[in-house]
Design an enzyme around this catalytic site. Sequence first.
Site, PDB file in Angstrom:
ATOM      1  N   CYS A   9       0.802  -1.227   0.000  1.00  0.00           N
ATOM      2  CA  CYS A   9       0.000   0.000   0.000  1.00  0.00           C
ATOM      3  C   CYS A   9       0.830   1.271   0.000  1.00  0.00           C
ATOM      4  CB  CYS A   9      -0.933   0.009   1.219  1.00  0.00           C
ATOM      5  SG  CYS A   9      -0.031   0.051   2.770  1.00  0.00           S
ATOM      6  N   ASP A  25       2.405   2.519   2.515  1.00  0.00           N
ATOM      7  CA  ASP A  25       2.453   3.128   3.838  1.00  0.00           C
ATOM      8  C   ASP A  25       3.767   2.783   4.534  1.00  0.00           C
ATOM      9  OD1 ASP A  25       0.011   4.270   3.490  1.00  0.00           O
ATOM     10  OD2 ASP A  25      -1.092   2.666   4.447  1.00  0.00           O
ATOM     11  N   CYS A  52      -1.233  -4.759   7.509  1.00  0.00           N
ATOM     12  CA  CYS A  52      -1.056  -3.599   8.397  1.00  0.00           C
ATOM     13  C   CYS A  52      -0.320  -4.029   9.672  1.00  0.00           C
ATOM     14  CB  CYS A  52      -2.407  -2.988   8.751  1.00  0.00           C
ATOM     15  SG  CYS A  52      -3.475  -2.695   7.331  1.00  0.00           S
ATOM     16  N   CYS A  62      -2.397   3.455   7.722  1.00  0.00           N
ATOM     17  CA  CYS A  62      -3.834   3.480   7.970  1.00  0.00           C
ATOM     18  C   CYS A  62      -4.115   3.362   9.466  1.00  0.00           C
ATOM     19  CB  CYS A  62      -4.493   2.337   7.221  1.00  0.00           C
ATOM     20  SG  CYS A  62      -4.104   0.741   7.958  1.00  0.00           S
TER      21      CYS A  62
HETATM   22 FE1  FES Z   1      -1.513   0.379   4.332  1.00  0.00          FE
HETATM   23 FE2  FES Z   1      -2.903  -0.551   6.455  1.00  0.00          FE
HETATM   24  S1  FES Z   1      -3.637  -0.139   4.454  1.00  0.00           S
HETATM   25  S2  FES Z   1      -0.795  -0.186   6.314  1.00  0.00           S
END
Ligand code: FES
Length: 177
Positions: free
Chosen positions: A79, A81, A152, A108
């Site tokens: 993602c 992140d 995540c 997130c």
């Molecule tokens: Fe990217 Fe949770 S959706 S870390």
Amino acid sequence: LSDWSSDVCSSDLYRRRSQIAALPFGEFVCNTRLTSNMIVPVKKNDELESKIEEAIKNPRNLGEMKDADAIGTVGSADCGDMLRMWIKFKEENGRKVIDRATFQSFGCQTAIAVASVATEMLRGKTADEAKSMSGEELAAPLGPLPPVKIHCAQLVEGALRSALGAETTAPRSNRSE
Ligand code: FES
């Protein structure tokens, strides 16, 4: 942090807000799925939602630690992140154990909630004990995560392993396609 219904990858939020806003409360989505115009509804889990909401309202151990003994950063290929973790050790009964762990997340809400509960659990563990914990174990106080959110927790596991110098096996994708 306040809008639980927008529990999506931050990198996608600004581009897909209109789609996200249309999602009913309780559905989990991820940008990789939105990018391919797929939205995967997940069975509503009130208990998980309330635990994550509670962790988001009052995240524990959030922020940089200036005198940390170890720092680990990891990004999710799933993602985009990122999560960084700081760890401070202390001597206790002849053992070197984690005194405190803190984190910063560009991820997130689920990643923030997992990091919040995980950094609480790490206190008092040796580096080896901490390194042996899986993302699932680190997220255990929240209960089982839906498949699209497993990565995540693996983001948190990856930051921890990065800080402790363990071979990074996370984050990895366990999503069902
Ligand atoms: Fe990217 Fe949770 S959706 S870390």
